[in-house]
Motif scaffolding. Sequence first.
Motif, mmCIF file in Angstrom:
data_model
loop_
_atom_site.group_PDB
_atom_site.id
_atom_site.type_symbol
_atom_site.label_atom_id
_atom_site.label_comp_id
_atom_site.label_asym_id
_atom_site.label_seq_id
_atom_site.Cartn_x
_atom_site.Cartn_y
_atom_site.Cartn_z
ATOM 1 N N UNK A 113 -25.884 -11.138 19.946
ATOM 2 C CA UNK A 113 -24.882 -12.185 19.555
ATOM 3 C C UNK A 113 -24.120 -12.289 20.817
ATOM 4 N N UNK A 114 -23.799 -13.500 21.249
ATOM 5 C CA UNK A 114 -23.164 -13.885 22.521
ATOM 6 C C UNK A 114 -23.814 -13.109 23.571
ATOM 7 N N UNK A 115 -25.102 -13.146 23.688
ATOM 8 C CA UNK A 115 -25.888 -12.682 24.688
ATOM 9 C C UNK A 115 -25.662 -13.241 26.275
ATOM 10 N N UNK A 116 -25.609 -12.154 27.136
ATOM 11 C CA UNK A 116 -25.055 -12.643 28.554
ATOM 12 C C UNK A 116 -26.300 -12.624 29.488
ATOM 13 N N UNK A 117 -27.514 -12.768 28.987
ATOM 14 C CA UNK A 117 -28.448 -12.675 29.986
ATOM 15 C C UNK A 117 -30.041 -12.753 29.383
ATOM 16 N N UNK A 118 -30.929 -13.111 30.032
ATOM 17 C CA UNK A 118 -32.351 -13.427 29.456
ATOM 18 C C UNK A 118 -32.752 -12.127 28.563
ATOM 19 N N UNK A 119 -32.592 -10.871 28.877
ATOM 20 C CA UNK A 119 -33.126 -9.838 28.249
ATOM 21 C C UNK A 119 -31.901 -9.181 27.532
ATOM 22 N N UNK A 120 -30.962 -9.886 27.172
ATOM 23 C CA UNK A 120 -29.867 -9.252 26.607
ATOM 24 C C UNK A 120 -30.044 -9.370 24.998
ATOM 25 N N UNK A 121 -31.017 -8.399 24.500
ATOM 26 C CA UNK A 121 -31.321 -8.535 23.039
ATOM 27 C C UNK A 121 -32.323 -7.531 22.606
ATOM 28 N N UNK A 122 -32.996 -7.649 21.612
ATOM 29 C CA UNK A 122 -33.843 -6.608 21.037
ATOM 30 C C UNK A 122 -35.310 -6.993 20.885
ATOM 31 N N UNK A 123 -36.241 -5.870 20.932
ATOM 32 C CA UNK A 123 -37.573 -6.266 20.705
ATOM 33 C C UNK A 123 -38.007 -5.697 19.207
ATOM 34 N N UNK A 124 -38.512 -6.630 18.174
ATOM 35 C CA UNK A 124 -38.905 -6.201 17.068
ATOM 36 C C UNK A 124 -40.452 -6.030 17.029
ATOM 37 N N UNK A 125 -40.984 -4.746 16.389
ATOM 38 C CA UNK A 125 -42.313 -4.944 16.287
ATOM 39 C C UNK A 125 -42.880 -3.977 15.201
ATOM 40 N N UNK A 126 -43.846 -4.069 14.776
ATOM 41 C CA UNK A 126 -44.407 -3.344 13.555
ATOM 42 C C UNK A 126 -45.497 -2.248 14.045
ATOM 43 N N UNK A 127 -45.473 -0.978 13.839
ATOM 44 C CA UNK A 127 -46.339 0.150 14.280
ATOM 45 C C UNK A 127 -47.148 0.741 13.021
ATOM 46 N N UNK A 128 -48.142 1.189 13.472
ATOM 47 C CA UNK A 128 -48.909 1.966 12.341
ATOM 48 C C UNK A 128 -48.679 3.455 12.262
#
Length: 504
Positions: free
Chosen positions: A432-447
């Motif tokens: 929310x209100x990101x300040x840059x290209x990589x300002x965020x989260x990575x979501x992934x499913x793992x086994x």
Amino acid sequence: MPAQPMKVVARTADGSPGPNAAWPTDNKFLNGPFAPWTEENEAYDLKVTGELPADLNGALFRVTSNPRFAPRNTDRYHWWEGDGLVCGIYLRDGRAAYRTRWVATDSYRFEVEAGEAVYSGFANGGTPGRLPAGAPPAKNVANTNVGIFDDHLLVYYEGGLPQALHPETLETQGTYDFHGGVDVVCTAHYKIDPVSGDMLFFAATGPTITWYRADVKSGAIVDSHSFDIGVPVLMHDFAVTENHAVFFVTPALFRLDLIKQGLPGVVWDEQALPHGVQIVLMNRTTHQVTWHEAGGVWANTHFYNAYEHEGTVVVDGHRIDRLGTPTSRLHTPVGSHEWFPPAFPHRWQVDLASGKVSEQRIGGVAGEFPKINDAYTGLRHRYGYFATTRALAADTMSDGLARHDYARDATTVVEGPDELTSPCEPVFVARENARGEDDGYLLSLWWNRATGLSELLVHDAADLRRTPLARVELPSRVPLGFHGSWADQAVLEAAVAGQPGNAG
């Protein structure tokens, strides 16, 4: 969300196996993280280790390839052929809920009524036979990508039209044809224009490519153009820049004529392209098509992105040396362990003045399912993310998560904590209100090897570490699938409100 978990009763009365299918085969695509899960599930207040970010509110949608019944030929079965099972993970206020549902296409419903698989495989061939009376002529497995558009949760598969699902209940509502604008098929790899919000996509029918743009407000097709590429390329992904659509013509072909004979339909035919790989650019405004010789015999798998810079079109993606069964081995197709040689990140640049193409390998970490912050689609990006495929293990395909910084020419790789491995494609979600290209989260499913189940991991995209911000334990296994997307809370609520019976 309700305080106690609730689980749907397993659907085993019709003779299909229980949650863990146990069909006797050493086919990699029916074991380990690929092993089918034969029931639908719901659960609430899932166990979270760590802390879900307070601004991560919405839903992660994934669709997986998950055969409902034992394939007619388990040894020839290919990962691409399983039935679509949609997974929705709903996050809000630091809590998580979960739901899975089969995509009930006409062909899926027919097989459920029959109590067995009736369609033969198409990737590696299989055991062809006469279809029973009343069966749809071809199977729409609806298993490749899923996302919200036009207030519908759409599930894509390149052998048919998308299927519309309710974004909350995941119930199948029927085929979606963009209000009559698309008649047969469309790609699973749509792009969203970051300026207009319109959907950009294409259809590949034999050697014919048709470009489409669908209006974000109405869902209607507002632009289309068809052109011929000469050969029936397995055209799975494409890229867009501000002014161009980018297509690669490679020796990986999709041959319907061979499928009808029970032979592999995804074939590697170097003789089909005597001059090697070609890059095709289509001007998004004028529809002018230009051809550019890239040379060599190889295939792209998926793209990160493309953009225009100083008179060139820059394309970033992964390249593989071969894809499919060589034409010399149609009667003895390659096995599951041979199907996917390692793919590596590459960059291609097309000089718009001279038409010449240059190619550069970017880093030495093998991987698949490249992604970016989708807000940079068609624009210059700095970061790319992907699932690594370094080890080529006997039971898994992917083994870690990677972030590449194009400005620093550096790749960071992390593996899963504890027994977690085999991550799926990562999905980027901006803060929310990101300040840059990589300002965020990575979501992934793992086994999880220890439990046989899946977990959702949430990583900080700007600070990738082995220990994620949060681990969410799922009550079932989501077999390793292909693609998915994130819908924030506002988009999700609008889609739910737009469902029939909810209009006000």
